[in-house]
Design an enzyme around this catalytic site. Structure first.
Site, PDB file in Angstrom:
ATOM      1  CG  HIS A  81     -28.647  33.493 -15.336  1.00  0.00           C
ATOM      2  ND1 HIS A  81     -29.136  32.690 -13.572  1.00  0.00           N
ATOM      3  CD2 HIS A  81     -28.992  32.183 -16.044  1.00  0.00           C
ATOM      4  CE1 HIS A  81     -29.509  31.387 -14.579  1.00  0.00           C
ATOM      5  NE2 HIS A  81     -29.384  30.735 -15.284  1.00  0.00           N
ATOM      6  CE  LYS A 100     -25.470  29.584 -13.547  1.00  0.00           C
ATOM      7  NZ  LYS A 100     -25.781  28.303 -12.977  1.00  0.00           N
ATOM      8  CE1 TYR A 126     -30.494  27.861 -12.866  1.00  0.00           C
ATOM      9  CE2 TYR A 126     -29.400  26.402 -12.506  1.00  0.00           C
ATOM     10  CZ  TYR A 126     -29.822  27.267 -13.312  1.00  0.00           C
ATOM     11  OH  TYR A 126     -28.752  27.612 -13.822  1.00  0.00           O
ATOM     12  CG  ASP A 182     -23.699  25.942 -12.230  1.00  0.00           C
ATOM     13  OD1 ASP A 182     -22.355  26.913 -12.161  1.00  0.00           O
ATOM     14  OD2 ASP A 182     -24.595  26.078 -12.601  1.00  0.00           O
TER      15      ASP A 182
HETATM   16  P1  NAD Z   1     -27.706  18.696 -19.452  1.00  0.00           P
HETATM   17  O1  NAD Z   1     -27.318  18.609 -20.631  1.00  0.00           O
HETATM   18  O2  NAD Z   1     -26.292  18.295 -18.684  1.00  0.00           O
HETATM   19  O3  NAD Z   1     -28.584  17.114 -19.695  1.00  0.00           O
HETATM   20  C1  NAD Z   1     -29.502  16.774 -18.679  1.00  0.00           C
HETATM   21  C2  NAD Z   1     -30.340  15.639 -19.385  1.00  0.00           C
HETATM   22  O4  NAD Z   1     -29.692  14.652 -19.392  1.00  0.00           O
HETATM   23  C3  NAD Z   1     -31.562  15.764 -18.276  1.00  0.00           C
HETATM   24  O5  NAD Z   1     -32.646  15.266 -18.804  1.00  0.00           O
HETATM   25  C4  NAD Z   1     -30.932  13.988 -17.575  1.00  0.00           C
HETATM   26  O6  NAD Z   1     -31.872  13.225 -17.067  1.00  0.00           O
HETATM   27  C5  NAD Z   1     -30.071  13.751 -18.683  1.00  0.00           C
HETATM   28  N1  NAD Z   1     -29.003  13.059 -18.598  1.00  0.00           N
HETATM   29  C6  NAD Z   1     -28.109  13.313 -18.001  1.00  0.00           C
HETATM   30  N2  NAD Z   1     -26.901  12.282 -17.498  1.00  0.00           N
HETATM   31  C7  NAD Z   1     -27.476  11.369 -18.579  1.00  0.00           C
HETATM   32  C8  NAD Z   1     -26.764  10.193 -18.470  1.00  0.00           C
HETATM   33  N3  NAD Z   1     -25.930   9.122 -18.495  1.00  0.00           N
HETATM   34  N4  NAD Z   1     -27.231   8.846 -19.083  1.00  0.00           N
HETATM   35  C9  NAD Z   1     -28.535   9.295 -19.909  1.00  0.00           C
HETATM   36  N5  NAD Z   1     -29.200  10.730 -20.193  1.00  0.00           N
HETATM   37  C10 NAD Z   1     -28.528  11.653 -19.084  1.00  0.00           C
HETATM   38  O7  NAD Z   1     -28.156  19.757 -19.625  1.00  0.00           O
HETATM   39  P2  NAD Z   1     -28.882  20.610 -18.433  1.00  0.00           P
HETATM   40  O8  NAD Z   1     -29.053  20.624 -17.450  1.00  0.00           O
HETATM   41  O9  NAD Z   1     -29.538  21.645 -19.483  1.00  0.00           O
HETATM   42  O10 NAD Z   1     -27.479  21.306 -18.340  1.00  0.00           O
HETATM   43  C11 NAD Z   1     -26.250  21.385 -17.310  1.00  0.00           C
HETATM   44  C12 NAD Z   1     -26.382  22.450 -16.412  1.00  0.00           C
HETATM   45  O11 NAD Z   1     -26.127  23.654 -17.105  1.00  0.00           O
HETATM   46  C13 NAD Z   1     -27.976  22.827 -15.372  1.00  0.00           C
HETATM   47  O12 NAD Z   1     -28.145  22.064 -14.405  1.00  0.00           O
HETATM   48  C14 NAD Z   1     -27.073  23.898 -14.888  1.00  0.00           C
HETATM   49  O13 NAD Z   1     -26.181  24.097 -13.999  1.00  0.00           O
HETATM   50  C15 NAD Z   1     -26.191  25.044 -16.716  1.00  0.00           C
HETATM   51  N6  NAD Z   1     -26.940  25.671 -17.096  1.00  0.00           N
HETATM   52  C16 NAD Z   1     -26.699  26.996 -17.076  1.00  0.00           C
HETATM   53  C17 NAD Z   1     -28.099  27.770 -17.937  1.00  0.00           C
HETATM   54  C18 NAD Z   1     -27.169  29.138 -17.896  1.00  0.00           C
HETATM   55  O14 NAD Z   1     -28.271  29.909 -18.655  1.00  0.00           O
HETATM   56  N7  NAD Z   1     -26.299  29.121 -17.206  1.00  0.00           N
HETATM   57  C19 NAD Z   1     -28.517  26.556 -18.609  1.00  0.00           C
HETATM   58  C20 NAD Z   1     -28.733  25.804 -18.921  1.00  0.00           C
HETATM   59  C21 NAD Z   1     -28.286  25.202 -17.897  1.00  0.00           C
END
Ligand code: NAD
Length: 282
Positions: free
Chosen positions: A109, A76, A51, A46
């Site tokens: 997006h 997106k 990004y 994704d």
């Molecule tokens: P997330 O909820 O996936 O959390 C990521 C955070 O958690 C990072 O700091 C990472 O280091 C930590 N983490 C991940 N796995 C872990 C583990 N096993 N143990 C401890 N810490 C851990 O947050 P995100 O990146 O905001 O969301 C995931 C994905 O969603 C994004 O990468 C993106 O692809 C998508 N996204 C989309 C939108 C949108 O507007 N469409 C907005 C935000 C995110």
């Protein structure tokens, strides 16, 4: 390797329920992170123009030696490109950056109801063109609230295949999720770990200790058992692997209910509210 369950979208395409998200992965680190994810077994990526790492995603796939056809790639449309001609150019640029002649899924997006005179309908009609010419195998939206989805239902011919919105135990986004479930729109939960905020929660930690799993694994498992699509982000190999190792255990009804009980409503958001978010960076 445990196969990841697939969800069938309303256009017949199939998407792996667990993927790898690359928001905030630095452009020059993205190819390596993608190679790691593909090596671990992920087949769903994704990304987004916003990004600035679509090129790294494409490079990571090629460097991993995995067939493009075996990977589900989502990107997106960035906020500054909602007008039809700008959207057409932006989509061309996305395909060029990824280095592919198609994406599996292309999303608006953000709805930006306070921009473009509130017109996300002509933007959606432009995405319909990309679906018609086959360069977007599926099309969907992101951060759409119920009134935005209702407007597309009234004014256009295509029901979005997915709606990608913030959702996690602190903010289940229940009304949007209910609408999606009732209208055949796959629900993609972004920030499934609440950007990490959930991992210190005492209830999550108790469930994790009892299951002999990490807090991240039980939160991801909660999403999967609800039937939603997720793509947690990490750049560390051990966490990327840990987040994929969630298909060999199950949460019982009591544990699911305990995690359900963490919902704080809108106060639980970690990201922006789509009704007011209006940032255009380019
Ligand atoms: P997330 O909820 O996936 O959390 C990521 C955070 O958690 C990072 O700091 C990472 O280091 C930590 N983490 C991940 N796995 C872990 C583990 N096993 N143990 C401890 N810490 C851990 O947050 P995100 O990146 O905001 O969301 C995931 C994905 O969603 C994004 O990468 C993106 O692809 C998508 N996204 C989309 C939108 C949108 O507007 N469409 C907005 C935000 C995110």
């Amino acid at each position: 390797m445990t196969p990841v369950p697939e969800i069938t979208l309303n256009d017949g395409a199939r998407i792996p329920q667990l993927g790898f998200g690359v928001y905030k992965v630095a452009p020059d680190e993205t190819a390596a992170a993608v190679r790691t994810a593909l090596d671990v077994g992920y087949r769903h990526l994704d990304t987004a123009a916003m990004y600035h790492n679509e090129a790294g995603v494409g490079r990571g796939i090629r460097e991993a030696g995995v067939d493009r056809a075996d990977v589900f790639v989502t990107s997106k449309l960035d906020n500054g490109f909602h007008e039809p001609d700008a959207a057409r150019r932006a989509f061309d640029d996305t395909l060029a950056a990824i280095g592919s002649d198609y994406v599996d899924l292309y999303l608006i997006h953000w709805p930006l109801p306070t921009r473009y005179g509130g017109d996300f309908v002509s933007t959606w009609r432009t995405l319909e063109e990309f679906a018609a010419d086959g360069r977007a195998r599926s099309i969907g939206v992101s951060n759409f609230h119920v009134p935005h989805l209702q407007r597309l239902a009234v004014e256009t011919d295509t029901v979005p295949a997915v709606n990608q919105v913030e959702a996690h135990p602190y903010f289940t986004n229940a009304s949007v999720r209910d609408y999606c479930k009732q209208n055949g729109i796959a629900f993609q939960a972004w920030s499934p770990l609440g950007r990490g905020t959930l991992l210190d929660d005492p209830v999550v930690q108790r469930v994790a200790a009892a299951a002999g799993r990490s807090p991240a694994q039980v939160v991801l498992r909660w999403h999967l058992q609800r039937g939603d699509v997720i793509f947690p982000k990490s750049v560390s190999r051990s966490r990327i692997a840990q987040n994929f190792a969630v298909f060999d255990f199950e949460l019982g009804a009591d544990d699911m209910a305990a995690i359900d009980g963490l919902d704080r409503g809108a106060a639980g958001r970690v990201g922006s509210n789509p009704d007011t978010f209006d940032v255009i960076t380019r």
